[in-house]
Scaffold this motif. Structure first.
Motif, short mmCIF file in Angstrom:
data_model
loop_
_atom_site.label_atom_id
_atom_site.label_comp_id
_atom_site.label_asym_id
_atom_site.label_seq_id
_atom_site.Cartn_x
_atom_site.Cartn_y
_atom_site.Cartn_z
N ALA A 313 0.81 -1.21 0.00
CA ALA A 313 0.00 0.00 0.00
C ALA A 313 0.85 1.27 0.00
CB ALA A 313 -0.93 0.00 1.21
N ASP A 314 1.88 1.32 0.81
CA ASP A 314 2.69 2.54 0.93
C ASP A 314 3.40 2.87 -0.38
OD1 ASP A 314 1.88 2.87 3.51
OD2 ASP A 314 3.69 2.03 4.41
N ALA A 315 3.94 1.85 -1.04
CA ALA A 315 4.66 2.09 -2.29
C ALA A 315 3.71 2.60 -3.37
CB ALA A 315 5.35 0.80 -2.75
N LEU A 316 2.54 1.99 -3.46
CA LEU A 316 1.56 2.43 -4.45
C LEU A 316 1.07 3.84 -4.14
CD1 LEU A 316 -0.25 1.90 -6.87
CD2 LEU A 316 -1.86 0.76 -5.35
N ALA A 317 0.80 4.09 -2.87
CA ALA A 317 0.31 5.41 -2.46
C ALA A 317 1.35 6.49 -2.75
CB ALA A 317 -0.04 5.39 -0.98
N SER A 318 2.61 6.20 -2.44
CA SER A 318 3.66 7.18 -2.64
C SER A 318 3.85 7.50 -4.12
CB SER A 318 4.97 6.66 -2.04
OG SER A 318 6.02 7.58 -2.26
N ALA A 319 3.83 6.47 -4.96
CA ALA A 319 3.98 6.69 -6.40
C ALA A 319 2.82 7.50 -6.95
CB ALA A 319 4.07 5.35 -7.12
N ALA A 320 1.60 7.16 -6.50
CA ALA A 320 0.42 7.86 -6.99
C ALA A 320 0.45 9.32 -6.56
CB ALA A 320 -0.83 7.17 -6.46
N ARG A 321 0.84 9.56 -5.31
CA ARG A 321 0.88 10.94 -4.84
C ARG A 321 1.90 11.77 -5.63
NH1 ARG A 321 -1.18 13.62 -0.64
NH2 ARG A 321 -0.16 15.52 0.05
N SER A 322 3.01 11.15 -5.98
CA SER A 322 4.02 11.85 -6.78
C SER A 322 3.46 12.23 -8.15
CB SER A 322 5.26 10.96 -6.94
OG SER A 322 6.25 11.60 -7.71
N LEU A 323 2.68 11.31 -8.75
CA LEU A 323 2.03 11.61 -10.03
C LEU A 323 1.11 12.82 -9.90
CD1 LEU A 323 1.00 8.03 -11.22
CD2 LEU A 323 2.78 9.48 -12.22
N VAL A 324 0.37 12.82 -8.81
CA VAL A 324 -0.59 13.89 -8.59
C VAL A 324 0.09 15.23 -8.41
CG1 VAL A 324 -2.23 14.77 -6.92
CG2 VAL A 324 -2.33 12.39 -7.64
#
Length: 443
Positions: A313-324
């Motif tokens: 979850a943390d890795a996916l969340a961090s990548a997604a937030r960076s995209l945003v």
């Protein structure tokens, strides 16, 4: 499934009001993230009230078909905002009142929630219900939520404080079924215009870092909290409508204790530039979604992928937030490489290998006399196995059957370690008994 509300991410708002068209010769940042995280399929959209502003469809579904605008995804807890909007619509039709008590409409819940808990408490997670995963994600459950409510066995805390629990939305689904005498999906389609998909291709969970297919089950009693499903087309149309919908823009929110507030199925966050954003992530084993609403910019952002495991979850969340944040003109480096999933996998694998060596040494030394500490070592191995067997489910808050869905590799290593401890304990115990028999026979 303690899960979704801790995922801060996949939010996208455009700084200039319209996205910059991607260079056709360069892979989109969505595709780059998908490759880095091993996401088999991804769908991403930025929409306004009237049009699609950005669209990326990448990869394959669990049946091997290319992801397109019609590929269904399970929405996870994004379903909660749909449920809240449906309840809000029923209140506007005077089919119920939000300040009315739950038990007055749903007497089946008398043994579950106190008499002063209101429908509004369920919507805002202030009922005191716990997030009990043993009562959630029961795949193959065909009953209505209304039929499941009397079977729930939970301990309720004090009313009034935000305490995220999908059980709140299971009860809201039951209330919808009760007051309309219709299937929940039919009411959602009529009131909100969301049509749930009939079937969904298998999703993927991480298995020793690689995506492993999992036939994500559908829980009919859990549609209100996590098991609505639909394509990126359906989800983005829903998000577009919510930009102006009363429920999704309601100022009626409660503090969560984490800097954001919560209302009608959305976390409400104020960004660094003062922009208000409403968002919610959703996850079930094999699928992850996120929807963000930025009404003042007339933008909604939708992200969906067919891979999810709780430890990732943390890795996916961090990548997604960076995209945003890139789309917002902000720069925040994402967590790279080593994370919780990798740490847990390496630790569990190392323990399994170490115990395999110990078990092998114990078995190879079977013909030799055991040392003086052999009985103690046998008892220690047995005690360690029992401690692991009972403590891991207690620590995760989920039975092993649930853990096997969210993290099948960790679950497999769990059983391997238990088997190795059992082999060590039995082998040491047998050597001690055989030595005593031999000693007795030769005295």
């Amino acid at each position: 499934m303690r899960i979704v509300h801790a995922l801060l991410t996949v939010v996208a708002v455009l700084a200039a009001g319209s996205p910059t068209p991607p260079d056709p010769g360069v892979a989109s940042d969505i595709e780059v993230v998908a490759e880095e995280l091993g996401l088999p399929g991804v769908a991403f959209r930025v929409v306004s009230e009237n049009e699609v502003l950005e669209n990326v469809e990448y990869g394959m579904d669990g049946d091997g078909a290319p992801i397109d605008e019609g590929t269904p995804f399970v929405w996870g807890s994004v379903s909660k905002s749909v449920t809240a909007a449906t309840v809000y619509a029923l209140a506007e039709h005077q089919a119920l009142t939000l300040t009315g008590t739950v038990n007055s409409i749903l007497p089946e819940s008398d043994s579950i929630v106190p008499g002063d808990v209101t429908i509004d408490d369920l919507i805002h997670h202030t009922s005191g219900l716990p997030h009990d995963v043993t009562e959630l994600d029961v795949w193959g459950r065909a009953e209505r939520a209304l039929d499941v409510v009397p079977t729930l066995d939970v301990t309720v805390a004090d009313r009034g404080t935000f305490r995220y629990s999908s059980l709140n939305y299971l009860l809201l689904q039951a209330i919808v079924e009760k007051v309309t005498a219709e299937p929940f999906a039919d009411v959602v389609a009529r009131e909100i215009g969301v049509h749930t998909a009939g079937t969904v291709a298998p999703g993927h969970v991480p298995f020793f870092t690689f995506p492993r297919s999992i036939d994500t089950g559908i829980d009919s009693a859990g549609m209100g909290y996590g098991y609505l499903s639909g394509s990126i087309d359906e989800l983005s149309r829903y998000a577009s409508r919510q930009l102006t919908a009363p429920a999704s823009n309601s100022p009626d929110t409660v503090p969560t204790g984490s800097g954001a507030t919560y209302g009608y199925g959305w976390y409400v966050e104020t960004l660094a530039d003062g922009t208000e954003m409403r968002w919610h992530s959703g996850a079930v084993p094999g699928y992850f979604t996120h929807v963000a609403l930025v009404s003042e910019r007339h933008l909604a952002v939708v992200f969906a992928t067919n891979r999810y495991g709780e430890l990732e979850a943390d890795a996916l969340a961090s990548a997604a937030r960076s995209l945003v944040l890139t789309r917002l003109g902000m720069d925040e480096p994402r967590t790279a490489g080593f994370g919780l999933y990798e740490a847990a996998l390496i630790a569990a694998t190392a323990l399994a290998v170490l115990l395999a060596l110990c078990a092998t040494k114990t078995l190879l030394g079977f013909r030799t006399a055991p040392g003086r500490w052999a009985p103690a070592r046998a008892l220690a191995a047995l005690a360690a196995g029992l401690l692991l067997y009972f403590s891991l489910p207690a620590l995760t808050g989920a039975p092993m059957s649930t853990l096997a869905r969210w993290a099948p590799d960790i679950a497999l290593l769990f059983w391997i370690v238990l088997a190795e401890l059992a082999v060590i304990a039995v082998a040491l115990g047998a050597r001690v008994l055989l030595l005593r028999q031999w000693t007795t026979a030769h005295v």
